[in-house]
Design an enzyme around this catalytic site. Structure first.
Site, PDB file in Angstrom:
ATOM      1  N   GLY A  45       0.827  -1.203   0.000  1.00  0.00           N
ATOM      2  CA  GLY A  45       0.000   0.000   0.000  1.00  0.00           C
ATOM      3  C   GLY A  45       0.856   1.244   0.000  1.00  0.00           C
ATOM      4  O   GLY A  45       2.048   1.190   0.314  1.00  0.00           O
ATOM      5  N   GLN A  50       3.264   9.899   1.048  1.00  0.00           N
ATOM      6  CA  GLN A  50       4.557   9.228   0.849  1.00  0.00           C
ATOM      7  C   GLN A  50       5.246   9.660  -0.443  1.00  0.00           C
ATOM      8  O   GLN A  50       6.440   9.441  -0.616  1.00  0.00           O
ATOM      9  CB  GLN A  50       4.391   7.703   0.900  1.00  0.00           C
ATOM     10  CG  GLN A  50       4.044   7.205   2.295  1.00  0.00           C
ATOM     11  CD  GLN A  50       3.884   5.706   2.318  1.00  0.00           C
ATOM     12  OE1 GLN A  50       2.822   5.182   1.994  1.00  0.00           O
ATOM     13  NE2 GLN A  50       4.951   4.991   2.678  1.00  0.00           N
ATOM     14  N   CYS A  95       7.055  -0.705   6.244  1.00  0.00           N
ATOM     15  CA  CYS A  95       6.558   0.507   5.588  1.00  0.00           C
ATOM     16  C   CYS A  95       7.574   0.941   4.537  1.00  0.00           C
ATOM     17  O   CYS A  95       8.776   0.933   4.811  1.00  0.00           O
ATOM     18  CB  CYS A  95       6.383   1.612   6.629  1.00  0.00           C
ATOM     19  SG  CYS A  95       5.858   3.181   5.932  1.00  0.00           S
ATOM     20  N   LEU A  96       7.098   1.318   3.344  1.00  0.00           N
ATOM     21  CA  LEU A  96       8.015   1.759   2.283  1.00  0.00           C
ATOM     22  C   LEU A  96       8.823   2.974   2.727  1.00  0.00           C
ATOM     23  O   LEU A  96       9.933   3.175   2.255  1.00  0.00           O
ATOM     24  CB  LEU A  96       7.237   2.106   1.012  1.00  0.00           C
ATOM     25  CG  LEU A  96       6.561   0.938   0.286  1.00  0.00           C
ATOM     26  CD1 LEU A  96       5.890   1.432  -0.984  1.00  0.00           C
ATOM     27  CD2 LEU A  96       7.562  -0.161  -0.041  1.00  0.00           C
ATOM     28  N   HIS A 137      -2.874   0.958   8.588  1.00  0.00           N
ATOM     29  CA  HIS A 137      -1.528   1.489   8.363  1.00  0.00           C
ATOM     30  C   HIS A 137      -1.573   2.741   7.478  1.00  0.00           C
ATOM     31  O   HIS A 137      -0.943   3.753   7.775  1.00  0.00           O
ATOM     32  CB  HIS A 137      -0.676   0.394   7.718  1.00  0.00           C
ATOM     33  CG  HIS A 137       0.742   0.798   7.425  1.00  0.00           C
ATOM     34  ND1 HIS A 137       1.820   0.312   8.120  1.00  0.00           N
ATOM     35  CD2 HIS A 137       1.243   1.657   6.493  1.00  0.00           C
ATOM     36  CE1 HIS A 137       2.930   0.862   7.638  1.00  0.00           C
ATOM     37  NE2 HIS A 137       2.612   1.674   6.640  1.00  0.00           N
ATOM     38  N   GLU A 138      -2.347   2.682   6.402  1.00  0.00           N
ATOM     39  CA  GLU A 138      -2.395   3.805   5.453  1.00  0.00           C
ATOM     40  C   GLU A 138      -3.150   5.002   6.052  1.00  0.00           C
ATOM     41  O   GLU A 138      -2.764   6.148   5.837  1.00  0.00           O
ATOM     42  CB  GLU A 138      -3.033   3.374   4.127  1.00  0.00           C
ATOM     43  CG  GLU A 138      -2.304   2.242   3.402  1.00  0.00           C
ATOM     44  CD  GLU A 138      -0.806   2.446   3.240  1.00  0.00           C
ATOM     45  OE1 GLU A 138      -0.360   3.613   3.145  1.00  0.00           O
ATOM     46  OE2 GLU A 138      -0.074   1.444   3.222  1.00  0.00           O
ATOM     47  N   HIS A 141      -0.912   6.990   8.076  1.00  0.00           N
ATOM     48  CA  HIS A 141      -0.117   7.925   7.265  1.00  0.00           C
ATOM     49  C   HIS A 141      -0.885   9.229   7.035  1.00  0.00           C
ATOM     50  O   HIS A 141      -0.314  10.320   7.085  1.00  0.00           O
ATOM     51  CB  HIS A 141       0.213   7.320   5.892  1.00  0.00           C
ATOM     52  CG  HIS A 141       1.428   6.439   5.883  1.00  0.00           C
ATOM     53  ND1 HIS A 141       2.671   6.890   6.243  1.00  0.00           N
ATOM     54  CD2 HIS A 141       1.591   5.134   5.544  1.00  0.00           C
ATOM     55  CE1 HIS A 141       3.552   5.894   6.125  1.00  0.00           C
ATOM     56  NE2 HIS A 141       2.910   4.812   5.706  1.00  0.00           N
TER      57      HIS A 141
HETATM   58 CO    CO Z   1       3.668   2.922   5.366  1.00  0.00          CO
END
Ligand code: CO
Length: 173
Positions: A45, A50, A95-96, A137-138, A141
């Protein structure tokens, strides 16, 4: 080349994203960029912030049984809101924006989510397991929160230590 991915501890990851009010071509282009960045970095995701856009939007693509993320399985969520959360679970997350670090976080395993699509049409979806975790999670963000913020103090300290060590290791010529 996709847009630059913002990485911890960049302060932009800390801002609260604003609700999307314009469901226009600009939103469509942003969602395409988000999808490209997610594919390039092999993520489950990705939230708009991000790639530097503080808007309440995220994309998710859950791999199939063969481990492939197919274009037709791409999902887009605009102005998401959790309306129901059930059953706590410990989930190993990454997480990216925090590359090469994973740790267990307490989440809910069943989520009901209200959201809009890229045209502004409202939907409700019920999800379990990985998809439900991705939603939480998203949305974190979008609120300027990262999964490491949810770690107990000792684990959080361990993360900061490891992160600094990796930064030093990567800085070597
Ligand atoms: Co993340």
């Amino acid at each position: 080349m996709s847009r630059e991915l913002i990485v911890y501890p960049d302060k932009r990851l800390r801002q609260k994203s604003a609700r999307v009010v314009k469901f226009d071509d600009g939103l469509g282009a942003l969602l395409e960029d988000m999808n490209l960045a997610m594919i390039e970095h092999n993520g489950v995701g990705l939230a708009a912030i991000q790639i530097g856009e503080p808007l309440r939007a995220f994309v998710v693509n859950i791999a199939n049984e063969e481990g492939e993320r197919l274009p037709e399985n791409l999902m887009e969520f605009i102005n998401p809101e959790i309306v129901k959360a059930e059953e706590e679970i410990l989930w190993n997350e990454g997480c990216l924006s925090i590359p090469e670090f994973t740790e267990e976080v307490i989440r809910f395993t069943k989520i009901t989510l209200k959201y809009q699509d890229r045209r502004g049409k409202p939907f409700v979806i019920e999800a379990e397991g990985l998809l439900a975790i991705a939603f939480q999670h998203e949305i974190d963000h979008l609120d300027g929160k990262l999964f490491v913020d949810r770690l107990p103090l000792l684990k959080r300290k361990k993360f900061e230590k490891e992160w600094k060590k990796n930064l030093k290791a990567n800085a070597k010529p």
